[in-house]
Design a protein around this motif. Sequence first.
Motif, PDB file in Angstrom:
ATOM      1  N   MET A   1     110.657  82.854  50.645  1.00 59.65           N
ATOM      2  CA  MET A   1     110.999  83.937  49.736  1.00 59.65           C
ATOM      3  C   MET A   1     109.813  84.181  48.803  1.00 59.65           C
ATOM      4  N   ASP A   2     109.312  85.401  48.788  1.00 57.25           N
ATOM      5  CA  ASP A   2     108.178  85.755  47.947  1.00 57.25           C
ATOM      6  C   ASP A   2     108.641  86.099  46.541  1.00 57.25           C
ATOM      7  N   LYS A   3     107.789  85.778  45.585  1.00 58.46           N
ATOM      8  CA  LYS A   3     108.087  86.081  44.190  1.00 58.46           C
ATOM      9  C   LYS A   3     107.585  87.463  43.835  1.00 58.46           C
ATOM     10  N   SER A   4     108.117  87.973  42.760  1.00 58.78           N
ATOM     11  CA  SER A   4     107.652  89.237  42.216  1.00 58.78           C
ATOM     12  C   SER A   4     106.213  89.069  41.738  1.00 58.78           C
ATOM     13  N   PRO A   5     105.405  90.134  41.767  1.00 58.42           N
ATOM     14  CA  PRO A   5     104.018  90.008  41.272  1.00 58.42           C
ATOM     15  C   PRO A   5     103.946  89.626  39.803  1.00 58.42           C
ATOM     16  N   ASP A   6     105.008  89.908  39.038  1.00 56.82           N
ATOM     17  CA  ASP A   6     105.022  89.577  37.610  1.00 56.82           C
ATOM     18  C   ASP A   6     105.605  88.205  37.318  1.00 56.82           C
ATOM     19  N   ALA A   7     106.022  87.482  38.342  1.00 58.68           N
ATOM     20  CA  ALA A   7     106.647  86.174  38.139  1.00 58.68           C
ATOM     21  C   ALA A   7     105.592  85.124  37.788  1.00 58.68           C
ATOM     22  N   PHE A   8     106.037  84.120  37.059  1.00 60.11           N
ATOM     23  CA  PHE A   8     105.159  83.001  36.738  1.00 60.11           C
ATOM     24  C   PHE A   8     104.999  82.135  37.985  1.00 60.11           C
ATOM     25  N   ARG A   9     103.857  81.476  38.094  1.00 56.60           N
ATOM     26  CA  ARG A   9     103.569  80.626  39.240  1.00 56.60           C
ATOM     27  C   ARG A   9     103.403  79.180  38.787  1.00 56.60           C
ATOM     28  N   THR A  10     103.837  78.259  39.625  1.00 61.73           N
ATOM     29  CA  THR A  10     103.630  76.845  39.332  1.00 61.73           C
ATOM     30  C   THR A  10     102.196  76.478  39.684  1.00 61.73           C
ATOM     31  N   ILE A  11     101.765  75.310  39.239  1.00 62.86           N
ATOM     32  CA  ILE A  11     100.401  74.883  39.518  1.00 62.86           C
ATOM     33  C   ILE A  11     100.184  74.688  41.018  1.00 62.86           C
ATOM     34  N   SER A  12     101.212  74.249  41.729  1.00 60.52           N
ATOM     35  CA  SER A  12     101.054  74.061  43.177  1.00 60.52           C
ATOM     36  C   SER A  12     100.919  75.407  43.886  1.00 60.52           C
ATOM     37  N   GLU A  13     101.656  76.426  43.427  1.00 56.22           N
ATOM     38  CA  GLU A  13     101.528  77.750  44.029  1.00 56.22           C
ATOM     39  C   GLU A  13     100.147  78.349  43.774  1.00 56.22           C
ATOM     40  N   VAL A  14      99.647  78.183  42.550  1.00 62.59           N
ATOM     41  CA  VAL A  14      98.324  78.713  42.215  1.00 62.59           C
ATOM     42  C   VAL A  14      97.246  77.956  42.988  1.00 62.59           C
ATOM     43  N   ARG A  48     100.884  82.631  34.108  1.00 63.55           N
ATOM     44  CA  ARG A  48     101.198  84.047  34.046  1.00 63.55           C
ATOM     45  C   ARG A  48     100.324  84.787  35.063  1.00 63.55           C
ATOM     46  N   PRO A  49     100.684  85.997  35.443  1.00 64.92           N
ATOM     47  CA  PRO A  49      99.844  86.757  36.388  1.00 64.92           C
ATOM     48  C   PRO A  49      98.407  86.937  35.896  1.00 64.92           C
ATOM     49  N   ASP A  50      98.213  87.160  34.580  1.00 66.17           N
ATOM     50  CA  ASP A  50      96.848  87.288  34.052  1.00 66.17           C
ATOM     51  C   ASP A  50      96.081  85.982  34.165  1.00 66.17           C
ATOM     52  N   ASP A  51      96.767  84.850  33.970  1.00 68.37           N
ATOM     53  CA  ASP A  51      96.115  83.547  34.135  1.00 68.37           C
ATOM     54  C   ASP A  51      95.628  83.376  35.576  1.00 68.37           C
ATOM     55  N   VAL A  52      96.474  83.782  36.522  1.00 68.71           N
ATOM     56  CA  VAL A  52      96.110  83.647  37.936  1.00 68.71           C
ATOM     57  C   VAL A  52      94.900  84.526  38.258  1.00 68.71           C
ATOM     58  N   GLU A  53      94.875  85.752  37.733  1.00 67.98           N
ATOM     59  CA  GLU A  53      93.726  86.635  37.973  1.00 67.98           C
ATOM     60  C   GLU A  53      92.455  86.068  37.348  1.00 67.98           C
ATOM     61  N   LEU A  54      92.578  85.502  36.154  1.00 69.39           N
ATOM     62  CA  LEU A  54      91.428  84.878  35.506  1.00 69.39           C
ATOM     63  C   LEU A  54      90.933  83.697  36.340  1.00 69.39           C
ATOM     64  N   LEU A  55      91.847  82.881  36.836  1.00 65.60           N
ATOM     65  CA  LEU A  55      91.465  81.755  37.680  1.00 65.60           C
ATOM     66  C   LEU A  55      90.784  82.225  38.969  1.00 65.60           C
ATOM     67  N   LYS A  56      91.263  83.324  39.541  1.00 62.55           N
ATOM     68  CA  LYS A  56      90.613  83.871  40.738  1.00 62.55           C
ATOM     69  C   LYS A  56      89.184  84.294  40.433  1.00 62.55           C
ATOM     70  N   GLY A  57      88.989  84.905  39.262  1.00 61.99           N
ATOM     71  CA  GLY A  57      87.649  85.317  38.866  1.00 61.99           C
ATOM     72  C   GLY A  57      86.735  84.121  38.636  1.00 61.99           C
ATOM     73  N   ILE A  58      87.251  83.104  37.963  1.00 62.30           N
ATOM     74  CA  ILE A  58      86.459  81.897  37.719  1.00 62.30           C
ATOM     75  C   ILE A  58      86.104  81.230  39.042  1.00 62.30           C
ATOM     76  N   ARG A  59      87.070  81.144  39.959  1.00 63.91           N
ATOM     77  CA  ARG A  59      86.812  80.536  41.257  1.00 63.91           C
ATOM     78  C   ARG A  59      85.737  81.318  42.010  1.00 63.91           C
ATOM     79  N   HIS A  60      85.845  82.635  41.992  1.00 63.33           N
ATOM     80  CA  HIS A  60      84.864  83.472  42.683  1.00 63.33           C
ATOM     81  C   HIS A  60      83.463  83.252  42.110  1.00 63.33           C
ATOM     82  N   LEU A  61      83.361  83.224  40.795  1.00 60.20           N
ATOM     83  CA  LEU A  61      82.049  83.037  40.168  1.00 60.20           C
ATOM     84  C   LEU A  61      81.479  81.656  40.458  1.00 60.20           C
TER      85      LEU A  61
END
Length: 177
Positions: A1-14, A48-61
Motif C-alpha cells: 500500500m503506497d502512502k500519500s505524497p504528503d505523508a510522513f515517512r519512517t527512517i526505514s522508508e526514507v 516530512r516530505p520537505d525533509d525527504v526532498e532535502l535528503l535527496k538533494g544532499i545525497r545527490h550532491l
Amino acid sequence: MDKSPDAFRTISEVADDLDLPQHVLRFWETRFPQIKPMKRGGGRRYYRPDDVELLKGIRHLLYDQGYTIKGVQKLLKTNGNKFVMAVATGDHATMEALIAANAQKTDEPKLGPPDEDQVVGRPKAKVSGRFFGFGGGDDDMPEISVGKSTVGKEDRALLQEALFDLLECKRLLDQVR
C-alpha cells in the motif's frame, strides 16, 4: 500500500527510498541542522516530505556530484534548503532564481574575519601533543620525517585535527551501534 505524497515517512522508508543505510541518515542529522525529523516515543523518526526532498538533494550532491560534507553545508548556508531540494528534482529554473536572489543579498560588503574552519593551512585548536607526542609542548616535538619529506608543526597540527574529527565520527558511529 503506497502512502500519500504528503505523508510522513519512517527512517526505514526514507533509507530504502534513498538507497542508504539508516545510520547514514542519523549521521547526516548531526552534520546538517536543517534536517529535523519529528521524533515520537522511543526516538522513532518521521520525516516530512520537505525533509525527504532535502535528503535527496544532499545525497545527490554528496554521492553523484562529489561534494564534501563541508561543501554541502556551505551550499545550504549560502543558498538555503530550497536550493538543495531543487537540485534533487533537477529544477534548474528554481536553482537559478535562488542563486540570483542570493547574489543580490551578497552584493553588500561583509565585514569580519573568515570562518576558521574554512582557512587552509592553520589549525583550529592549539596542538596539545595528545596523540602525536607524549606530553610536552609544541617546542618539544621534533619534526617527523616520512620518506624524503618531513612533517612540520603546521602539518602535524592539521593531521591531529583530522584525527580528532575521525575520532568524533567513530564516537558517533559507536553510539548508533
